[in-house]
Design an enzyme around this catalytic site. Structure first.
Site, mmCIF file in Angstrom:
data_model
loop_
_atom_site.group_PDB
_atom_site.id
_atom_site.type_symbol
_atom_site.label_atom_id
_atom_site.label_comp_id
_atom_site.label_asym_id
_atom_site.label_seq_id
_atom_site.Cartn_x
_atom_site.Cartn_y
_atom_site.Cartn_z
ATOM 1 N N LYS A 252 0.953 -1.423 -0.150
ATOM 2 C CA LYS A 252 0.158 0.358 -0.277
ATOM 3 C C LYS A 252 0.794 1.433 0.733
ATOM 4 O O LYS A 252 0.390 2.556 0.364
ATOM 5 C CB LYS A 252 -0.848 -0.111 1.346
ATOM 6 N N HIS B 45 7.397 -7.844 -1.292
ATOM 7 C CA HIS B 45 6.801 -6.987 -0.009
ATOM 8 C C HIS B 45 7.902 -7.681 0.880
ATOM 9 O O HIS B 45 7.262 -6.751 1.805
ATOM 10 C CB HIS B 45 5.631 -7.228 -0.226
ATOM 11 N N SER C 203 -5.349 3.216 3.334
ATOM 12 C CA SER C 203 -5.047 3.236 2.140
ATOM 13 C C SER C 203 -4.877 1.140 2.218
ATOM 14 O O SER C 203 -6.629 0.116 1.683
ATOM 15 C CB SER C 203 -4.016 2.918 1.125
HETATM 16 P P1 A3P Z 1 -5.532 4.642 -1.964
HETATM 17 O O1 A3P Z 1 -5.478 3.554 -1.276
HETATM 18 O O2 A3P Z 1 -4.458 5.713 -0.641
HETATM 19 O O3 A3P Z 1 -6.309 5.210 -2.907
HETATM 20 P P2 A3P Z 1 0.284 -0.141 -3.848
HETATM 21 O O4 A3P Z 1 0.068 -0.325 -5.327
HETATM 22 O O5 A3P Z 1 1.257 -0.151 -3.035
HETATM 23 O O6 A3P Z 1 -0.923 -1.120 -3.002
HETATM 24 O O7 A3P Z 1 -0.336 0.877 -3.375
HETATM 25 C C1 A3P Z 1 -1.901 1.547 -3.523
HETATM 26 C C2 A3P Z 1 -2.366 3.219 -3.204
HETATM 27 O O8 A3P Z 1 -1.369 4.050 -4.411
HETATM 28 C C3 A3P Z 1 -3.808 3.315 -3.545
HETATM 29 O O9 A3P Z 1 -3.455 4.689 -2.695
HETATM 30 C C4 A3P Z 1 -3.232 3.198 -4.654
HETATM 31 O O10 A3P Z 1 -4.897 4.658 -5.347
HETATM 32 C C5 A3P Z 1 -2.052 4.599 -5.065
HETATM 33 N N1 A3P Z 1 -2.065 4.516 -6.518
HETATM 34 C C6 A3P Z 1 -1.377 4.163 -7.441
HETATM 35 N N2 A3P Z 1 -1.368 4.704 -8.714
HETATM 36 C C7 A3P Z 1 -1.865 6.043 -8.491
HETATM 37 C C8 A3P Z 1 -1.714 6.914 -8.952
HETATM 38 N N3 A3P Z 1 -0.880 6.854 -10.269
HETATM 39 N N4 A3P Z 1 -0.969 8.091 -8.667
HETATM 40 C C9 A3P Z 1 -1.341 7.994 -7.030
HETATM 41 N N5 A3P Z 1 -1.558 7.517 -6.467
HETATM 42 C C10 A3P Z 1 -1.985 5.993 -7.147
#
Ligand code: A3P
Length: 287
Positions: A42, A100, A130
């Site tokens: 996340k 991870h 998140s």
């Molecule tokens: P949120 O749940 O706060 O929206 P991971 O890929 O490590 O699981 O992280 C997911 C988080 O990265 C999510 O956060 C997602 O919305 C955010 N994310 C992914 N792509 C993004 C982008 N292009 N711009 C901003 N946030 C992004």
């Protein structure tokens, strides 16, 4: 029904990981040409991966539009990902993979290689937020019943991949090594152009202005949210309940302020101060 965890050395892992993590750590051979995306879940893993993919394709979006993230950069500790990486044919170019894993579980051969690894960090308060909304919809992980419950699990390290505090302390010990770059989710928000340039320089791939513009366009929140190869909508229903969660959810910094109570905020600050002692605070843009 939600799956529970697979516990190894006191750390809860998702059940889809390889049978024997020690074997992965001791026998997986990291190659000098490998490009590795590292994170605590996340933290913006998918965003970083999209940037790396588009830098590699020099801004051409066809790869990110036609191949799902977990095939572009398989999850090294995942049963399927591990097999896919082992079967990678060298004529297809460098291997990309994602992990991870806490540092003590990562394949040891990395530490004597020239493989390039990028570790993305994020304000842990936003990781909690998140994570709460994401894990609710993931069937392979024990789902929290309330925000407070997930908040407590996070502080105790009883969440998938264990304690964020331990994860970051472990991986940040690599900071300053030539083949290790740390980027922050918050930096991507504040200066995506500068951060993409930093990443492309680190990967030894200088982009033309047109290529850079395309990377920026294709890594915007909305474009990624609409890209079914990157938004996890292709994950099977057996793994994710798409009616309950979305990977690309809100994409902002500071969403925790909409969800933490005052008491949670104070509790978090106290634990944070204790657990972050001795870490390079200047590396954390959320401070
Ligand atoms: P949120 O749940 O706060 O929206 P991971 O890929 O490590 O699981 O992280 C997911 C988080 O990265 C999510 O956060 C997602 O919305 C955010 N994310 C992914 N792509 C993004 C982008 N292009 N711009 C901003 N946030 C992004």
């Amino acid at each position: 029904m939600d799956a529970d965890y697979k516990w190894v050395d006191g750390i809860p892992f998702p059940t889809l990981i390889v049978e024997n993590l020690e074997l992965l750590r001791d026998e997986f051979v990291v190659k000098d040409e490998d490009v590795i995306t590292l994170s605590y879940p996340k933290s913006g893993t998918t965003w970083l991966l999209e940037i790396i993919s588009l830098i590699h394709s020099r801004g051409d979006p066809s790869w990110v539009q036609s191949v799902v993230t977990w095939d572009r950069s398989p999850w090294v500790e995942g049963v399927d990902g591990y097999e896919a990486i082992r079967k990678h044919r060298p004529e297809k170019g460098p291997r990309f993979y994602t992990s991870h894993l806490p540092i003590q579980f990562f394949p040891r051969s990395f530490f004597n290689s020239k493989a390039k690894a990028i570790y993305i960090i994020r304000n842990p308060r936003d990781i909690i937020t998140s994570g709460y909304f994401f894990w609710k919809g993931m069937k392979i992980i024990k789902s929290p019943e309330s925000f407070e419950q997930f908040f407590q699990w996070f502080l105790q390290g009883n969440v998938t991949y264990g304690s964020w505090f331990d994860h970051i302390r472990g991986w940040l010990s690599m900071r300053g090594k030539d083949n290790f770059l740390v980027v922050a989710y918050e930096d991507l928000h504040q200066d995506r152009r500068g951060t993409v340039e930093l990443i492309s320089q680190f990967l030894g791939c200088k982009l033309t202005p047109e290529e850079l513009s395309s990377v920026l366009k294709n890594t915007s929140f909305q474009v990624m949210k609409d890209n079914k190869m990157s938004n996890f909508s292709q994950l099977p229903d057996t793994i994710m309940d798409h009616s309950k969660a979305q990977l690309i959810r809100k994409g902002i910094t500071g969403d925790w302020k909409n969800h933490f109570t005052l008491a949670q905020s104070e509790t978090f600050d106290k634990v944070y101060e204790e657990k972050m002692a001795g870490l390079p605070r200047e590396a954390f843009p959320w401070e």
